[in-house]
Each structure stands twice: as C-alpha cells, then as structure tokens.
Design a protein around this motif. Structure first.
Motif, PDB file in Angstrom:
ATOM      1  N   TRP A 146      27.488  52.460  54.483  1.00  0.00           N
ATOM      2  CA  TRP A 146      26.516  51.373  54.359  1.00  0.00           C
ATOM      3  C   TRP A 146      25.331  51.582  55.295  1.00  0.00           C
ATOM      4  CZ3 TRP A 146      26.870  47.842  50.582  1.00  0.00           C
ATOM      5  CH2 TRP A 146      28.125  47.646  49.975  1.00  0.00           C
ATOM      6  N   GLU A 157      14.152  50.865  46.043  1.00  0.00           N
ATOM      7  CA  GLU A 157      15.448  50.194  46.041  1.00  0.00           C
ATOM      8  C   GLU A 157      15.623  49.383  47.322  1.00  0.00           C
ATOM      9  OE1 GLU A 157      18.378  53.203  45.586  1.00  0.00           O
ATOM     10  OE2 GLU A 157      17.853  53.661  43.507  1.00  0.00           O
ATOM     11  N   ILE A 158      15.075  49.905  48.417  1.00  0.00           N
ATOM     12  CA  ILE A 158      15.202  49.262  49.726  1.00  0.00           C
ATOM     13  C   ILE A 158      13.907  48.587  50.147  1.00  0.00           C
ATOM     14  CG2 ILE A 158      15.464  49.740  52.199  1.00  0.00           C
ATOM     15  CD1 ILE A 158      17.544  51.809  51.498  1.00  0.00           C
ATOM     16  N   LEU A 208      23.097  46.751  46.714  1.00  0.00           N
ATOM     17  CA  LEU A 208      22.186  46.167  47.691  1.00  0.00           C
ATOM     18  C   LEU A 208      22.439  44.667  47.717  1.00  0.00           C
ATOM     19  CD1 LEU A 208      19.820  46.409  49.674  1.00  0.00           C
ATOM     20  CD2 LEU A 208      18.275  46.085  47.746  1.00  0.00           C
ATOM     21  N   GLN A 249      20.877  40.553  43.682  1.00  0.00           N
ATOM     22  CA  GLN A 249      20.454  39.396  44.461  1.00  0.00           C
ATOM     23  C   GLN A 249      20.561  38.112  43.632  1.00  0.00           C
ATOM     24  OE1 GLN A 249      18.470  42.492  45.100  1.00  0.00           O
ATOM     25  NE2 GLN A 249      20.159  42.437  46.542  1.00  0.00           N
ATOM     26  N   TYR A 302      20.436  42.862  55.210  1.00  0.00           N
ATOM     27  CA  TYR A 302      20.905  43.391  53.930  1.00  0.00           C
ATOM     28  C   TYR A 302      21.764  44.623  54.172  1.00  0.00           C
ATOM     29  CZ  TYR A 302      18.542  40.498  50.474  1.00  0.00           C
ATOM     30  OH  TYR A 302      18.184  39.466  49.666  1.00  0.00           O
ATOM     31  N   LYS A 303      22.639  44.923  53.204  1.00  0.00           N
ATOM     32  CA  LYS A 303      23.441  46.142  53.286  1.00  0.00           C
ATOM     33  C   LYS A 303      23.305  46.921  51.982  1.00  0.00           C
ATOM     34  CE  LYS A 303      27.774  43.668  52.220  1.00  0.00           C
ATOM     35  NZ  LYS A 303      29.166  43.464  52.655  1.00  0.00           N
ATOM     36  N   TYR A 304      23.167  48.247  52.117  1.00  0.00           N
ATOM     37  CA  TYR A 304      22.836  49.123  50.992  1.00  0.00           C
ATOM     38  C   TYR A 304      23.819  50.286  50.952  1.00  0.00           C
ATOM     39  CZ  TYR A 304      20.177  52.673  48.372  1.00  0.00           C
ATOM     40  OH  TYR A 304      19.783  53.640  47.485  1.00  0.00           O
ATOM     41  N   LYS A 320      24.424  53.748  48.435  1.00  0.00           N
ATOM     42  CA  LYS A 320      24.032  54.584  47.301  1.00  0.00           C
ATOM     43  C   LYS A 320      25.288  55.232  46.737  1.00  0.00           C
ATOM     44  CE  LYS A 320      20.695  56.678  44.858  1.00  0.00           C
ATOM     45  NZ  LYS A 320      19.684  55.941  44.070  1.00  0.00           N
ATOM     46  N   GLU A 329      10.705  45.991  56.343  1.00  0.00           N
ATOM     47  CA  GLU A 329      12.079  46.448  56.480  1.00  0.00           C
ATOM     48  C   GLU A 329      12.210  47.092  57.861  1.00  0.00           C
ATOM     49  OE1 GLU A 329      11.521  45.021  52.974  1.00  0.00           O
ATOM     50  OE2 GLU A 329      10.425  46.887  53.342  1.00  0.00           O
TER      51      GLU A 329
END
Length: 586
Positions: A297, A281-282, A326, A116, A314-316, A318, A288
C-alpha cells in the motif's frame, strides 16, 4: 546518531496572492510551510468567484468557501472539481444531506471514481473512527517519519527521535544533530541502516523547498548535497522505500496535474534518476502530499478527492496494469485536515492532523474488544454441532475465523463495533450458511444432500440479459476427509463480467468456453478487492467477476477441459473449504 545540539536557521513565512498568466495561491495552513506558495492555472474573468471559493477551501475557511461556492453556482455552472470541493465543504460544515446532492453531480460526471462512490454512504452516515487517538506532540510547523525502531520528528527546524518500547509505546525523546547548513529542515527519511537520509530543506535565497542527500560517517552527518532543488519548483515530503530502492516525494513542478503531485524516483549512490509522476490514478488538481509506502500500500494525504474535511488519508494498491485499489482510509480520517499516516504495527500507527490551528502528531491504536459476540451452532433438532467454523467476511476481519466447542458454542471479539457482522458458517455434513451474527446467536444448519460433483464448461459468450444464479450444494468425498462444498451453475438470467481478467479491456467478456473455479463471493466491490488481496498469493491468476445482480465473485481460470477443471478444483479445495465451479445452464 543522537546528540543534544542543532543549529536552527530562521525562516520568514511568506504568503502572497499573485495573479499573472499563472495564479499563485497562498495557503494559510501555516503548519504546512511547503504549501505556502502553490501553483495553479489561470481562470477566465467570469470565474473569479470560483477562484475565491477554491482559495477559501484550500485555506481551510469552509464557511466562507460555502458562501462563495453558492454565489458562484448562481452565476456559472460548477466544474466537476468544484462540485467535489463544494460537497466536501458542505460535509465539513455539517450539512451531509446537501453535500450528497453535489457529490451526486460529481460522480455522475466522473464515472471512473467508482471506488470513492462506493464509500460515499459510509462517509455521509458515520463519523466514528476505528482508532483511539493519543497526542504525542503539538506545534505550528511539524512533520514526522519512521525508520527501524524510531519515530523522527522535524519541529521548528530541529530533528528529534523517539524510541518504541516492547509494547510499541513511544518514549525517550532525543535530539539529532545533522550537518551544518543555512537552510531550514522541514522533513527527513532515513535508509541504509540509518547512515543515509534524504531531507527536505527550505532555501531562503530561492524561497523554495528542495531535497538533499545526507551521509553519516563515524556518527557525524555531512552537509546536505542537492539532489532535487531549483529556483522554479518545490520538492518536498520525501519517503524512501528502502526495500525497492525508491524515493517517493511531492512536487509542484510543471507538467503535473495541479498543486503538489506525487512522484517516484530510483535512488542512486549520489543522485536520483529522473522523477516519474505517479499519474492521474493518484494525482488530482488538488494537492497530494506525505507519501508512505507500507507493504503493498501507498498511503498519502490529498485534498482533491472525496473527503471528510479538507485533506484526508488515502491508500493505493496497484494490482496489475489494468486494476488498482484507491480508497479513503475512513477509519483513520477525522473531520479536520489529516496530513500524515505512518503504520508501525498491526494495531498502532502514527497520524498527523490539524486541530485548533495546530499540527498534532498522535498515536492511533485500534480499540480492543469493542464488540464481543457469542452464540451457538445447532442442527435442525437443536443438537449442538462441534467444530463448526465461522469465517468472518467484513472488511476488517477477512480471514479471521473461530470454531465451535463440543457444546456448539463460539466466541468472537471484533475490534470495530458494527450493527452487522456477516460470517460464513461451515460444518461437515451441513450446508454452508451466511449469517449476521449480531442479530442471530442461535444458528441452525441444514443437512447437506449427498450428490456427485458435476463439472461443466463456462460459455461466457453465451450469456443473455435474462439470466439468474442457481445454487446447488454438494458434499464431496475425498480419501482423507469429507469436505462440504458449494458449487454454482450460472443460468440464463445473470451475465458475468470479468473485472480483473487478463484482457486488454477488463470489462469485456471471454469469448471461449472456459472453466472457472470460484473461491469466494462478496456483496460489494470493495470487499471483493480486499478478498482478492487476501488470497492472491495462494491462487494464480485470481480475478474478480460481477453479475448484473451486483454479486462479486473471486475466482481463477482453470482450463479448457474437464480434467483440467477437476485438477484445479481439487487443488483449490485443499487451500480453501468453500469452492464453486462456474458454469451455464443448458
């Protein structure tokens, strides 16, 4: 599945502010009824100003929140969370310079938020969106979901569907009849070829939202069957990942990180398994909501991270146990609350955001031909070079390339207008060159020196703080064609760290003499992560490496012997035109 009739059960909106051992915060974003009552932990007596500031922030009252945060900062030190929320508030109130100061306080105390932090300069300097936005529907309360070739909209307790035509435009609004119930429908996600669904309903008796299973037989839907619902917690925003038989949803149940958290649960035939919190992490101390799984994603909305204004998408992703991506989806987000993102083609998506205190569902389409670039590639004698390749390396154009014609000319259309667009220019018999094609339309390539390929071991445990990168160029002759290749030797002034190496600590150095094949290099970590995702299915054990100079390199382990390295190099060269071999200077 479609019909024109549906029974609506009225719901009384309930707002309240209750302070006991637990503080309940009423959120006046009436467009998200699931957030009407939100849990939060108690605060010390001297932190009342911060409580009010956070409430104002969650309510979308940013000018009031700004005043309250200023007042609180004069009486007590701001927490990391408050520094972030205050900075988001100032940015929303169009004070980016002041916001930068509080963002700096936040990121200096929270070093884990590197990705970020890398986006901060773009967030502060640009308000442009990559997409054209067209409103489909507006309401006080609304949510949307996608399944197969339909968009579903829950609006004021009713369920409607839209079709997509061959050009991916949305039309043919129709009402969907579900099984009878006294509860009010809030959101829904279909699966099993449209014969099953998990829906969120509001139960007026318990004053809670819960998740319920629906089945369709002979085009008639059953009454909702409870799968996640109780008197103490809210369960909302369901999304079924049918490919992996997984349910994603949000809940404010105890044991989370604050507000609504994202959870996942394996779907059974009649129930779901025990939910698993998706972790820090999220999830944040904020909310959220609205998860959507598309490919690798996970997209969702949060107000607990770096934000253009309140909630942002947001897009995550792993990548492995040690690494993840993230990112704030800057090109989608507005300066308002962005609550929903549903991609349904490479060029279009559905988005939901608050505008003038209304929830607006819109289609977003990438702007076409927003920047047209043309130029010419020549040698040092100004003669045109035919069939030179320009590989574009911006975030939006990874993997896109064009070739020159017999006159050395090329044309390229970018969907995102930029002041800088980098391309790697490659031609047989010439040295590769990275060029900003926006500023340079006449590209002059130098002839490559003919040298033998030299392969040496990488002694990653021998690097010292006085190292630098030395580049050498080589044209390697194969039995079928000549390929211009770049290889690098790492000399004693540029130590390399492995970011995503398969070690227990991804930031530690290797301790053995190893060979590494380098397939690409980028200037930022975000570009490196995108580059890695592009090529990860073509190369085994692909990793990211960084030098002290800040250059990121993407490569893979090639073995401990010279023969292994040469074999890996030849294989990589068949996949990609530019390949480097990492080695130390003796």
């Amino acid at each position: 599945m479609h019909s024109k009739k549906y029974v609506i059960c009225n719901m009384n909106k309930r707002f309240g502010l209750i302070v006991t051992a637990i503080l309940f915060v009423s959120v006046v974003l009436a467009q998200i009824p699931e957030l009407n009552i939100v849990k939060s932990t108690g605060f010390p007596e001297n932190s009342r100003a911060l409580i009010k500031a956070r409430i104002a922030y969650n309510n979308g009252e940013y000018q009031l929140a700004e005043k309250l945060f200023f007042t609180a900062s004069e009486k007590t030190a701001l927490t990391d969370l408050d520094n972030l929320l205050f900075a988001n508030t100032l940015l929303k109130d169009n004070k980016p310079a002041l916001a930068k100061e509080f963002y700096s306080n936040y990121f200096s105390n929270v070093p884990g938020e590197v990705q970020q932090k890398d986006q901060l300069s773009v967030l502060l300097e640009s308000e442009a969106n990559q997409f054209k936005r067209k409103a489909i529907s507006t309401s006080d309360e609304m949510s949307a979901s996608l399944y197969q070739n339909n968009l579903f909209e829950c609006k004021d307790g009713n369920l409607y569907s839209y079709d997509f035509d061959c050009e991916q435009n949305i039309n043919n609004k129709d009402e969907v009849v579900l099984g009878s119930t006294d509860m009010k429908l809030s959101s829904i996600s279909f699966y099993a070829n449209g014969t099953m669904a998990i829906a969120c309903y509001y139960n007026e008796l318990t004053d809670k939202f819960g998740l319920y299973l629906l089945r369709s037989k002979n085009d008639k839907w059953s009454s909702p069957k409870k799968i996640l619902a109780d008197k103490s917690n809210n369960y909302a925003f369901p999304m079924v990942d049918e490919k992996n038989n997984m349910l994603y949803f949000s809940s404010d149940k105890s044991g989370g990180y604050g507000g609504y958290d994202l959870y996942q649960s394996v779907i059974g035939s009649k129930s779901v398994e025990t939910p698993l919190n998706l972790g820090p992490e999220i999830n944040t101390t904020g909310h959220e909501i609205s998860p959507y799984k598309g490919g690798n994603w996970l997209y969702y909305s949060t107000n607990g991270k770096l934000s253009k204004g309140g909630f942002d998408i947001y897009k995550y992703n792993k990548i492995n146990e040690e690494n993840f991506i993230l990112l704030n989806y800057l090109n989608v987000n507005t300066m308002d609350d962005d609550l929903l993102y549903l991609p349904y083609s490479s060029q279009k998506c559905i988005a939901g955001h608050i505008q003038n205190k209304k929830y607006v569902i819109s289609t977003l389409e990438k702007a076409s031909q927003s920047m047209f670039i043309k130029g010419i590639v020549m040698d040092e004698n100004k003669s045109p070079i035919n069939n030179a390749t320009l590989l574009f390396e911006t975030d939006e154009n990874f993997g896109r390339y064009v070739a020159t014609n017999a006159k050395g000319e090329y044309n390229f259309t970018s969907e995102d207008k930029k002041g800088e667009l980098l391309a790697m220019v490659i031609a047989e018999g010439y040295l590769p060159q990275k060029i900003d094609v926006v500023k340079t339309n006449e590209i002059i390539l130098e002839p490559a020196e003919q040298k033998e390929l030299i392969v040496e071991k990488v002694h990653t445990n021998h690097f010292s703080p006085s190292q630098k990168v030395v580049e050498k160029k080589s044209s390697v002759e194969s039995t079928t064609q000549t390929v211009t290749t770049t290889y690098r030797e790492v000399a004693k002034e540029d130590p390399i760290n492995l970011i995503s190496a398969p070690t227990t600590n991804p930031y530690t150095l290797k301790t053995n003499d190893l060979f590494y094949i380098i397939i690409g290099s980028t200037a930022t970590k975000q570009q490196a992560e995108t580059y890695l995702l592009k090529w990860i299915n073509r190369f085994d054990n692909l990793e990211i490496m960084i030098s002290e100079k800040g250059m990121y390199r993407i490569g893979f382990y090639a073995g401990m012997t010279e023969n292994e390295a040469k074999y890996a190099y030849d294989k990589a060269r068949k996949v990609k035109s530019e390949v480097w071999i990492l080695r130390p200077k003796r």
